[in-house]
Write a protein that holds these residues in place. Structure first.
Motif, PDB file in Angstrom:
ATOM      1  N   LYS A   1       0.785  -1.123   0.012  1.00  0.00           N
ATOM      2  CA  LYS A   1      -0.113   0.017  -0.017  1.00  0.00           C
ATOM      3  C   LYS A   1       0.916   1.184  -0.018  1.00  0.00           C
ATOM      4  O   LYS A   1       0.289   2.447  -0.272  1.00  0.00           O
ATOM      5  N   SER A   2       1.969   1.244   0.414  1.00  0.00           N
ATOM      6  CA  SER A   2       3.034   2.441   0.670  1.00  0.00           C
ATOM      7  C   SER A   2       3.509   2.610  -0.773  1.00  0.00           C
ATOM      8  O   SER A   2       4.879   2.981  -0.928  1.00  0.00           O
TER       9      SER A   2
ATOM     10  N   ASP B   1      -5.580   4.835   4.934  1.00  0.00           N
ATOM     11  CA  ASP B   1      -4.266   4.347   4.323  1.00  0.00           C
ATOM     12  C   ASP B   1      -3.323   5.456   4.475  1.00  0.00           C
ATOM     13  O   ASP B   1      -2.042   5.098   4.932  1.00  0.00           O
TER      14      ASP B   1
ATOM     15  N   GLU C   1      -2.296   5.609   8.238  1.00  0.00           N
ATOM     16  CA  GLU C   1      -1.400   4.451   8.663  1.00  0.00           C
ATOM     17  C   GLU C   1      -0.163   4.533   8.038  1.00  0.00           C
ATOM     18  O   GLU C   1       0.772   4.156   8.614  1.00  0.00           O
ATOM     19  N   ASP C   2      -0.065   4.891   6.979  1.00  0.00           N
ATOM     20  CA  ASP C   2       1.394   5.183   6.269  1.00  0.00           C
ATOM     21  C   ASP C   2       2.176   6.286   7.012  1.00  0.00           C
ATOM     22  O   ASP C   2       3.415   6.201   7.321  1.00  0.00           O
TER      23      ASP C   2
ATOM     24  N   GLN D   1      -1.788   5.632  -3.508  1.00  0.00           N
ATOM     25  CA  GLN D   1      -2.683   4.417  -3.213  1.00  0.00           C
ATOM     26  C   GLN D   1      -2.066   3.088  -3.588  1.00  0.00           C
ATOM     27  O   GLN D   1      -0.891   3.073  -3.939  1.00  0.00           O
ATOM     28  N   ALA D   2      -2.632   1.916  -3.106  1.00  0.00           N
ATOM     29  CA  ALA D   2      -2.049   0.794  -3.166  1.00  0.00           C
ATOM     30  C   ALA D   2      -1.803   0.302  -4.540  1.00  0.00           C
ATOM     31  O   ALA D   2      -2.086   0.685  -5.531  1.00  0.00           O
TER      32      ALA D   2
ATOM     33  N   LEU E   1       3.477  -0.484   4.741  1.00  0.00           N
ATOM     34  CA  LEU E   1       2.020  -0.783   4.978  1.00  0.00           C
ATOM     35  C   LEU E   1       1.507  -1.690   4.006  1.00  0.00           C
ATOM     36  O   LEU E   1       1.790  -1.594   2.606  1.00  0.00           O
TER      37      LEU E   1
ATOM     38  N   ASP F   1      -2.542  -3.390   7.189  1.00  0.00           N
ATOM     39  CA  ASP F   1      -3.570  -2.400   7.252  1.00  0.00           C
ATOM     40  C   ASP F   1      -4.313  -2.071   8.695  1.00  0.00           C
ATOM     41  O   ASP F   1      -4.979  -3.015   9.076  1.00  0.00           O
TER      42      ASP F   1
END
Length: 451
Positions: free
Chosen positions: A169-170, A224, A227-228, A302-303, A339, A409
Motif C-alpha cells: 500500500k505504501s 491508508d 496508517e502510512d 494508493q495501493a 504498509l 492495514d
C-alpha cells in the motif's frame, strides 16, 4: 449407465487436479527463472493416497492462477488436492470449523478472523522452527512472525499463520513523462517529498490527486494515508498499540498523523479540485488527473491495485509508475516501513499432506510460479526476482524484501465498527475541516462505546 458413471468419475478426477490429467503452466527444468531443484525435492515427498483440502479467498482469475501453482504440488507428491472458495468465505470457514468439518489448510487475509479461530482451538501450531524460518527468510521477517502469531484458547501465543502472497500500500503513483517535462525527480525522503510539493505549487501546479468516495465505504482511502504516516512518525510498537486501542485514538501520536494528512487534503493549493473535491471524488476516478493534459496533479497515494482504474491503454513503467512512500530523513531509527495486506495459510485439520504443503510454501518455487503469472508479490528474499511478470511487480517485491518493518492495514485490524465505520466517517469530517483532535476524540468515543 456404466459409461455415464465412468465419465463422471473421470471428470471429477480432472476437477481435482489428478496427476494423469494435469497440465503444468511452465515445463519443469525448461525456464531458468524458477528454482526447479525445489520440484525435484518435492518429488521425494510421497503423498499418494492422501487427500489435501484447501479453502482460500481466491476466486475467478486468481483462482485459476493459484490452481496453476497447486498443480506442481499435486504432480510432484501424488496427493489428491481439492481447492475451494466461497463468495462469503469469512463466514464459511467459521461454519466449517464449528461444524467439525474444516479443510486441512485455510488461507485468509483477515488477522482478526484468524485470532478468533486460534482462540477457539481450531488451528494447529506451525512451530517455533517455522517462525524462525520466516524471520530469517522474509524481508521485515520479525513483522511477519508477529503477524502470524496468535493466542490459543488458553491465551498462550503461538505461530499459526504462514504468510503467502502480499499486497503493498505504501506507494505514490506518478507520470514519468510529466516529471521529465517539469524537471522533477523522485523523492527519497519525506522532506524531499515536501520540497517537491512546494515546487509543484510554485510552478503553478497541484501536487496531489485525492479521492475518498467509495459509496458506503467513503473515507477508507484516507485511512491508508494515516496508517502510512503513523509508520513514518511513530515506532511499530506505537502503531500496534494504536490499532488495538492500547493507546487511545486521540493520543498525540495519532492526532499528529491525522493533522499531517489534513494539512495536505484541506489545502486548496495542494489538491486537484481543491479541498471540497476530496470527499466528493470517487477513489476510482481520483488518479485520472495524472493523465490529463496539462496534468491536474502529479502525485497519487494508493495501493498496488489502482492501475486497474487508470485510463485504458496506460502502460506501467512508461505512462505511469510509482515510488515507495518514503521515510523521514529526520527519523532514521524507523527504517523503511511498509504498509500492506496479505494472505496467511494455516492448518485447520492436521495431516501429513497439510504439513508438507506448509513446507512447500517455504520453497522459492511456490512463489515464483505465481510471480511469473502476475498479480503476486512476496517478501521472500530468496526468490528469483526475474520471475516477476512485470517490472512494476518486481519493484513492489523489492520494496517488500528490503523493508525493515511491515504492518498490516490498521483499519482492517480494528473492530469493524471502528476500522470500517467511525474511522471512515471521521476522515470525511477531517477533510471537511474538523480539527484533527476533535475527529480523534469522536472516534475514540465510538471505540469506548463497544468495549
Amino acid at each position: 449407465m456404466h459409461k455415464a458413471l465412468f465419465l463422471g468419475a473421470a471428470l471429477a478426477a480432472l476437477a481435482l487436479g489428478a496427476p494423469a490429467h494435469a497440465e503444468l503452466k511452465f515445463k519443469p527444468g525448461k525456464d531458468a527463472r524458477f528454482h526447479w531443484q525445489d520440484f525435484d525435492d518435492l518429488q521425494k515427498v510421497d503423498l499418494k493416497g492422501e487427500t489435501l483440502t484447501i479453502f482460500g479467498p481466491w476466486r475467478g482469475e486468481d483462482e485459476a492462477l493459484v490452481r496453476n501453482v497447486l498443480e506442481y504440488f499435486v504432480q510432484a507428491t501424488g496427493v489428491e488436492l481439492k481447492y475451494s472458495s466461497s463468495e462469503n468465505y469469512e463466514q464459511q470457514i467459521v461454519i466449517d470449523t464449528q461444524a467439525g468439518s474444516p479443510p486441512n489448510i485455510a488461507i485468509l487475509p483477515q488477522p482478526g478472523l484468524i485470532q478468533d479461530l486460534a482462540s477457539k482451538g481450531f488451528l494447529t501450531p506451525l512451530g517455533d522452527e517455522t517462525a524462525e524460518w520466516v524471520k530469517e527468510n522474509y524481508g521485515a521477517g520479525q513483522s511477519w512472525v508477529d503477524l502470524g502469531t496468535y493466542k490459543d484458547k488458553d491465551g498462550k501465543p503461538g505461530f499459526y499463520a504462514f504468510p503467502y502472497k502480499a499486497d503493498v500500500k505504501s506507494l505514490v503513483w506518478y507520470s514519468p513523462d510529466n516529471f521529465e517535462e517539469a524537471g522533477y525527480e523522485v523523492p527519497r525522503t519525506q522532506e524531499e517529498l515536501q520540497a517537491l510539493s512546494d515546487k509543484i505549487v510554485a510552478d503553478g501546479g497541484k501536487p496531489w490527486c485525492i479521492g475518498l468516495g467509495s459509496g458506503g465505504a467513503t473515507g477508507w482511502p484516507a485511512t491508508d494515508w494515516v496508517e502510512d504516516i503513523m509508520l513514518r512518525t511513530q515506532s511499530p510498537e506505537t502503531y500496534d498499540k494504536w490499532v488495538t486501542n492500547d493507546i487511545p485514538f486521540n493520543d498525540p501520536a495519532v492526532v499528529g498523523a491525522l493533522d499531517i494528512f489534513a494539512r495536505i487534503a484541506t489545502d486548496d493549493k495542494l489538491v486537484d479540485g481543491g479541498a471540497s473535491a476530496v470527499a466528493a471524488t470517487d477513489f476510482r476516478d481520483s488518479p485520472k488527473g495524472l493523465f490529463a493534459v496539462p496534468p491536474k496533479c502529479y502525485l497519487h497515494h494508493q495501493a498496488s491495485f489502482i492501475p486497474s482504474f487508470f485510463p485504458e491503454g496506460t502502460k506501467l513503467g512508461q505512462d505511469a509508475d510509482f515510488f515507495y512512500f518514503p521515510p523521514y530523513a529526520s527519523k532514521p531509527e524507523l527504517g523503511n516501513p511498509v504498509l500492506g495486506a496479505g494472505t496467511l495459510a494455516m492448518i485447520t485439520k492436521d495431516s501429513k499432506a497439510a504439513r508438507a504443503f506448509i513446507e512447500f510454501l517455504k520453497m522459492p518455487l511456490a512463489h515464483e510460479l505465481w510471480m511469473a503469472q502476475g498479480s503476486f508479490v512476496t517478501p521472500f528474499k530468496s526468490v528469483n526476482q526475474e520471475a516477476y511478470a512485470s517490472d512494476a511487480l518486481k519493484k513492489q517485491g523489492e520494496i517488500l524484501a528490503t523493508a525493515s518493518t511491515f504492518r498490516f492495514d490498521g483499519s482492517d485490524l480494528m473492530p469493524g465498527k471502528i476500522g470500517a465505520g467511525a474511522f471512515w466517517t471521521g476522515m470525511i469530517d477531517l477533510v471537511g475541516g474538523k480539527p484533527a483532535g476533535d475527529v480523534a476524540a469522536e472516534i475514540q468515543k465510538s471505540w469506548d462505546a463497544i468495549k
